[in-house]
Structures are given as C-alpha cells and as structure tokens.
Scaffold this active site. Structure first.
Site, PDB file in Angstrom:
ATOM      1  CE  LYS A 203      -3.491   6.942   3.808  1.00 24.88           C
ATOM      2  NZ  LYS A 203      -4.774   6.870   3.907  1.00 24.88           N
TER       3      LYS A 203
ATOM      4  CG  ASP B  98     -10.803   1.656   5.920  1.00 27.12           C
ATOM      5  OD1 ASP B  98     -11.140   1.750   4.874  1.00 27.12           O
ATOM      6  OD2 ASP B  98     -10.437   2.557   6.444  1.00 27.12           O
TER       7      ASP B  98
ATOM      8  CD  GLU C 141      -7.087   6.182   6.535  1.00 25.58           C
ATOM      9  OE1 GLU C 141      -7.050   4.954   6.160  1.00 25.58           O
ATOM     10  OE2 GLU C 141      -6.134   7.028   6.308  1.00 25.58           O
TER      11      GLU C 141
ATOM     12  CG  ASP D 242     -10.390   9.549   4.233  1.00 25.54           C
ATOM     13  OD1 ASP D 242      -9.278   9.216   4.248  1.00 25.54           O
ATOM     14  OD2 ASP D 242     -11.216   8.895   3.860  1.00 25.54           O
TER      15      ASP D 242
HETATM   16  P1  ADP Z   1      -8.391   5.306  -0.044  1.00 25.63           P
HETATM   17  O1  ADP Z   1      -8.959   5.585   1.151  1.00 25.63           O
HETATM   18  O2  ADP Z   1      -7.505   4.213  -0.018  1.00 25.63           O
HETATM   19  O3  ADP Z   1      -7.996   6.402  -1.156  1.00 25.63           O
HETATM   20  P2  ADP Z   1     -11.261   4.656  -0.992  1.00 25.63           P
HETATM   21  O4  ADP Z   1     -11.831   4.123   0.301  1.00 25.63           O
HETATM   22  O5  ADP Z   1     -11.752   6.081  -1.475  1.00 25.63           O
HETATM   23  O6  ADP Z   1      -9.618   4.480  -1.032  1.00 25.63           O
HETATM   24  O7  ADP Z   1     -11.704   3.530  -1.826  1.00 25.63           O
HETATM   25  C1  ADP Z   1     -11.154   3.794  -3.352  1.00 25.63           C
HETATM   26  C2  ADP Z   1     -11.163   2.400  -4.126  1.00 25.63           C
HETATM   27  O8  ADP Z   1     -12.359   1.974  -4.060  1.00 25.63           O
HETATM   28  C3  ADP Z   1     -10.764   2.485  -5.530  1.00 25.63           C
HETATM   29  O9  ADP Z   1      -9.717   1.518  -5.540  1.00 25.63           O
HETATM   30  C4  ADP Z   1     -11.971   2.290  -6.139  1.00 25.63           C
HETATM   31  O10 ADP Z   1     -11.751   1.736  -7.196  1.00 25.63           O
HETATM   32  C5  ADP Z   1     -12.719   1.242  -5.408  1.00 25.63           C
HETATM   33  N1  ADP Z   1     -13.908   1.403  -5.481  1.00 25.63           N
HETATM   34  C6  ADP Z   1     -14.848   2.156  -5.336  1.00 25.63           C
HETATM   35  N2  ADP Z   1     -16.194   1.765  -5.724  1.00 25.63           N
HETATM   36  C7  ADP Z   1     -16.209   0.604  -5.990  1.00 25.63           C
HETATM   37  C8  ADP Z   1     -17.070  -0.565  -6.333  1.00 25.63           C
HETATM   38  N3  ADP Z   1     -18.338  -0.001  -6.587  1.00 25.63           N
HETATM   39  N4  ADP Z   1     -16.647  -1.636  -6.312  1.00 25.63           N
HETATM   40  C9  ADP Z   1     -15.408  -2.094  -6.095  1.00 25.63           C
HETATM   41  N5  ADP Z   1     -14.290  -1.078  -5.629  1.00 25.63           N
HETATM   42  C10 ADP Z   1     -14.852   0.239  -5.675  1.00 25.63           C
HETATM   43 MG    MG Z   2      -9.757   5.529   2.937  1.00 18.89          MG
END
Ligand code: ADP
Ligand code: MG
Length: 615
Positions: free
Chosen positions: A76, A205, A179, A13
């Site tokens: 990305k 998502d 995804e 991912d």
């Molecule tokens: P990506 O796949 O786009 O890299 P993720 O699914 O890993 O993203 O999510 C990362 C995002 O989720 C970040 O912006 C992070 O700040 C946010 N995030 C993670 N935990 C929390 C939470 N408890 N509350 C709000 N936002 C969150």
């Molecule tokens: Mg993601």
C-alpha cells in the site's frame, strides 16, 4: 435508491499492515467481521514466494525472517506511486524494488527458482483475493461485489490503482470509500443509532502505514464529511523503525556488531520491536529478547515508555499538526466537536491520547469501537446498502483530499476544484486554440497544493485531437469527480451548433488494458495453482488418515490376527509404500495419492470382507 448489485457484497479494509473483511448479516441486523483460516479477525497484508508456492496472510508473515527477500509487505505504500517517490522506503525493505516502465515500481522476487516482477497492484490484488476467499468460505458462496476502503488522503492515482487491484482480484469494486468515513458509519451505527440531532464527529485513524483524520457531521443517517487531512506515509511502522534503529545502535555499542546489513536479523528484531511497542501501550517498560540475533549473539534489553515517546515525539507532533490543519481547513472550531473517535491499531498509544486530550481541552476520547475492525464494518454496511433491500440507506457526502487543476502559462496551477470540496462534483473549463488549424491540444492535470503546477502530482497529460479550424476554437473540458473521489475527464467541441465529444487519451495512464488483462490472467493462474495445491494437500491428508486407520486395524489383536498372511503381507507392503509416498514424494501429482488410496482401500476392504465371511 435502486439496489443494483446481485449476490453477496462484502466490505474490505485493505490495510498497509493488516487487512480485514466483513459482511452484513441481515438476520442479525449488523455486520460480521469474518475470521480467516487461522481463526484471526485481521490478516497480515503479507505475500510471500517460495521455491514451490505462494503464501498470503499469516502464513507469509510467519516465514518472513527465513525468506526476507521474497516476503512482500507495504504494497500500500507503493501503490499508485512512482519509483522516484519511494526512495526512502526502498532503503528499509528487505525485498528488491526497481524502476519499471514509466517509472512504475516493480517488485522483484524469486518464485519457483525464477526471477519474477510484480506491480504493487498485483500484490494488493493477491491480498484482496485472499480476503474474497475468506468471505466466500464463510458465506459458502462465491463473492464478487465489494466496497474497498482507502485512506482519505489517497490521491487520484492511488485510488485508481486500488480499483485496478480489485479488478485483478476478480472483484466488482462497487465503491471506494474513505477509511475514516467507513469508521464513522461503524461508529454511527453502533453507538449513535437514531441520532436525530446533528453531531460533529472527529475521526483519528492511525494505522501501520497511514494517518488520516476526518471531520464529519452525522444526522439522520446522513454522513457529511467537512474536511480531511492526513499523511499516506505515517504510522506504526515508522514507530517500529525508530525503535529498531535504537536497538541496532545499542547492539553495535554493546556487542560491537552491526546487524543492519542482515535482513533476517532485522526482521526478527522488527517483530520483537512491534511486540514491545504494543506492550508499552499498557505497561511502562517492555523487555526485548531475541535469541541468537546475529552471529549467535543474543539481544536482551528493555525499553521504557518514556524512551519510546522520546524517539517518536516528532512523529507524534506531526500527527497533531495534521489534526490542527483539518480544523483550519474546515473553519470549524475544535470545541464544537461532540465525539473524538480513535481507530487504527496505533491509536492505542497513550502519548497520543494525552496530546489529543490536551488539544481538545480535556475532552473524553471515544475508544469504544474496535479500532482494528471499524473500517471493515463500515465498508460492509455500505456494501450492503448498495445491494441488500432491507437495510436503510445511508447518505455519504465525502470530499476530495487534494486540490485539482490544470497547468496554465508560466507553470501556474489553475485550481478548478479546491481540496475538501464535496464529491461527486462536475466542473467545466473552456480552452481556446492558440493557432489556426491546430490539430492537437495538450492539457496537463495536476493535484496538490503548490501554486507551481509542476511541483504537484501530475495526474494526466490529456491529448485532444481537434478538427482543423481558425484559432480561438473553444473546447470545453469537463472535470467529473465521482463518488469514489476519482477524476474522469471529458471534452466537448462545438462547431456549427453541433456538440461533439472528443476522445481524450491519457498519455500518463498507469496500466494499459493489455497489462490489466495480463494481470487478471496471471491472477487466475495463481488461483488455479492454489486450488491444485489445496487438492494435493487434501489427497495427502486423506492418505495419511487412512494409513493411521489401517495401522490401528492391523495392530488390533481381534482383527489383525484374523487377516490371512498373504493379505497381511500385501497390507504391510502398502503401508510402507504409503509412508514413502507421503515422506518423500511431494512432487508427485495429486492423482498418484488419490489412486493409491483407492487401491489401498480396496485391498484392506477385501481382506476384512474375507474375515467377515469366514473365508
Ligand atoms: P493498517 O490499517 O495501516 O494496516 P492497523 O489499523 O491495522 O493498520 O494498525 C496496525 C498498526 O497498529 C501496526 O503498526 C501495529 O503495530 C499497531 N498496533 C496495534 N496494536 C497496538 C498497540 N496496542 N499499541 C501500539 N501500536 C499498536
Ligand atoms: Mg487501517
């Protein structure tokens, strides 16, 4: 289905903010999320360049505040896009992006004292290399095959660019999957095993940079996507930006200083805002403290959940509009949804739970699968399915997110494959030459929903060389969209009953073969440099360990006092030399440390041998 891939196969991912890698474990009959060298199950999608090395993941993110202009994230948000389309992002990044050849963005960094530019594909390739290495370490074997996930709403150029990044990272990209579809596989396998009744699943998502929704049905291991919708530019980082602006303004008001021009201060504020945002997902107020944020002035403040919701409400509403569009497109009623599954880090935000529950008229939301890991889990299942013999087949039927068509007279978009059409699919269209002895025909292929072709995204200018013939020569162009959602074009010309394949050249191709080869070579050079650095670090560590050991031996009264004075002097000299080597000579080659350690070991061994023999 024949399993055509040999060797281990992983699921990656590749996220905007965090990446995650998983592998199917036959012995446990489930996918395993693989932790990185820091012990974390997700790895920040950060790459940094310093005066002496390249850093990837946690190491890169940790030094971001002190090296903001050479710490790259959000690759990305750049990949597969043109410079003109990323103007808003550029304002927010502390690193420099310029327009390269064909308006492709180039990321500028200073590496080892020299200016260098990278394509987004190269930065993504570095992240993919890191994920491949994490998996290889865990599996104790080299890894080549991978399924990589992309947002369902990624367009053709973004998908192709992701495959290119995989190639540069030395991976054999078995498949690109969406995804939310990967998350649905994880959900189906973990929570709905042996689901023989048809279930309608809605995947929400929301990550750091992208938002995707997907409506699927699952039955007997068949995952059929009905509709997708999304925005490749909406996510947690946008919420962070809003909160940052709020505090920049507050700081200006209260302390009369403007930090907006200082990338280091902004990075530290961003980190604190992200932390506060996470806290607000379970608490109603979060404090924010940054020591010496700017010119020695501290920031000490707080933000309530209500304020956070207020400054982001339009973005939350945008999410809900996209949710609604998915149902309109699918023609399915929201009441027929059996499970609403939340994934992506930002899906933890309570306001979104409330809005979603209202939308689904009080329905319980499913938050039982890990929102950070579900996508990689599903990708690993799919990778295993393509390569391992003992895993049951899952059938995926995905859709394309954007309509595909050509431009016809008057700049009209002639849609050949409407959005949300199941893939793979092949569609044919016949073109005719306009004039006698026409030697060339140009076909413009677009994707998008505007009825004016040029307002959509131009995928390619396909040039066809033709045999000389009277006008009206029919040429059949075939649009084949593969399982990865990637368009492949071919054309046929029929004269005198003979079918001939015509070479199509895409004049708008993103990366040429030569460029790709150059990137692969450079990636290999980087890897060789990393290995060299690793060896040097090990050699320095070994010398350091031995130095500690010798210090202990000579200070031990029982042994130390028995060493003859000449040997003792030699050992003391070697101790000092070791320390100097370790302290001051980072630029020495690895063999200097290795050779000195050997010499040192021989010297001490011989002194101790003399004692044991009573010489
Ligand atoms: P990506 O796949 O786009 O890299 P993720 O699914 O890993 O993203 O999510 C990362 C995002 O989720 C970040 O912006 C992070 O700040 C946010 N995030 C993670 N935990 C929390 C939470 N408890 N509350 C709000 N936002 C969150
Ligand atoms: Mg993601």
């Amino acid at each position: 289905m024949a399993k055509k891939y040999e060797g281990p196969a992983i699921g990656i991912d590749l996220g905007t903010t965090y990446s995650c890698v998983a592998v199917w474990q036959e012995q446990n009959n489930r996918a395993e999320i693989i932790h990185n060298d820091q012990g974390n199950r997700i790895t920040p999608s950060f790459v940094a360049f310093t005066h002496d090395q390249r850093l990837i993941g946690d190491a890169a993110k940790n030094q971001a505040a002190s090296n903001p202009s050479n710490t790259i994230y959000d690759a990305k948000r750049l990949i597969g896009r043109k410079y003109k389309d990323i103007q808003n992002d550029i304002q927010l990044w502390p690193f420099k992006v310029i327009a390269g050849i064909d308006d492709n963005p180039w990321i500028l960094v200073n590496y080892k004292g020299k200016e260098k530019h990278f394509f987004a594909e190269e930065i993504s390739a570095m992240l993919l290399t890191k994920m491949r290495e994490i998996a290889a370490k865990f599996l104790e074997s080299p890894v080549k095959n991978a399924v990589i996930t992309v947002p369902a709403y990624f367009n053709d150029s973004q998908r192709k660019a992701t495959v290119d990044a995989g190639t540069v990272a030395g991976l054999n990209v078995m498949r690109i999957i969406n995804e939310p579809t990967a998350a649905a596989i994880a959900y189906g396998l973990q929570k709905r095993t042996n689901c023989t009744e048809k279930r309608n699943i809605f995947i929400f998502d929301l990550g750091g940079g992208t938002f995707d929704v997907s409506l699927l049905t699952i039955k007997n291991n068949v995952f059929e996507v009905k509709a997708v919708a999304g925005d490749t530019h909406l996510g947690g980082e946008d919420f962070d930006n809003r909160m940052m602006n709020h505090f920049v303004e507050e700081f200006k008001r209260k302390k009369k200083v403007d930090i907006s021009g200082n990338p280091g201060s902004l990075r530290r504020l961003r980190n604190s805002c992200e932390r506060a945002k996470r806290i607000l997902s379970f608490a109603v107020v979060a404090t924010i403290e940054v020591n010496a944020l700017f010119q020695g002035i501290d920031l000490s403040s707080s933000i309530t959940r209500a304020k956070f919701e207020d400054i982001n409400m339009d973005l939350f509403e945008k999410c809900m509009d996209i949710v609604n569009r998915c149902f309109v497109d699918s023609g399915m009623d929201k009441s027929s949804v059996d499970d609403v599954v939340l994934i992506g880090g930002s899906s933890r935000i309570p306001k979104l739970h409330q809005l979603l529950q209202e939308f689904f008229e009080g329905k319980e939301l499913c938050m039982s699968i890990n929102p950070d890991e579900a996508v990689a889990y599903g990708a690993a299942v799919h990778a295993a399915m393509l390569s391992v013999k003992s895993i049951p087949n899952i059938l995926l039927r995905d859709v394309i997110p954007l309509s595909l068509g050509t431009s016809i007279k008057g700049d009209i978009m002639d849609v050949l494959v409407p959005r949300n059409t199941s893939v793979p699919i092949t569609k044919k269209k016949t073109y005719f030459t306009d004039v006698d002895n026409q030697s060339r025909v140009l076909i413009k292929v677009y994707e998008g929903e505007s009825s004016i072709a040029s307002e959509n995204n131009l995928l390619g200018l396909f040039s066809l060389s033709l045999p000389l013939a009277p006008r009206g020569l029919p040429i059949q162009v075939c649009f084949a969209i593969d399982k990865d959602g990637i368009l492949n074009l071919s054309a046929e010309e029929e004269t005198g009953g003979n079918k001939k394949n015509i070479m199509l050249t895409n004049e708008k191709e993103r990366l040429s073969t030569e460029e790709l080869e150059r990137m692969i070579q450079e990636a290999e050079n980087f890897e060789a440099e990393d290995t060299k650095l690793e060896h040097k670090a090990k050699a320095m560590n070994d010398l350091n360990d031995y130095l500690c050991h010798v210090r202990k031996v000579i200070s031990d009264n029982d042994v130390g006092s028995l060493i003859c004075p000449v040997d003792k002097l030699k050992i003391y000299t070697a101790v000092v030399k070791s320390q100097n080597l370790l302290d001051g000579n980072k630029h020495e080659e690895t063999h200097v440390f290795v050779d000195f350690l050997k010499e040192f070991q021989n010297m001490v061994d011989s002194a101790l041998y003399k004692i044991s023999k009573g010489v």
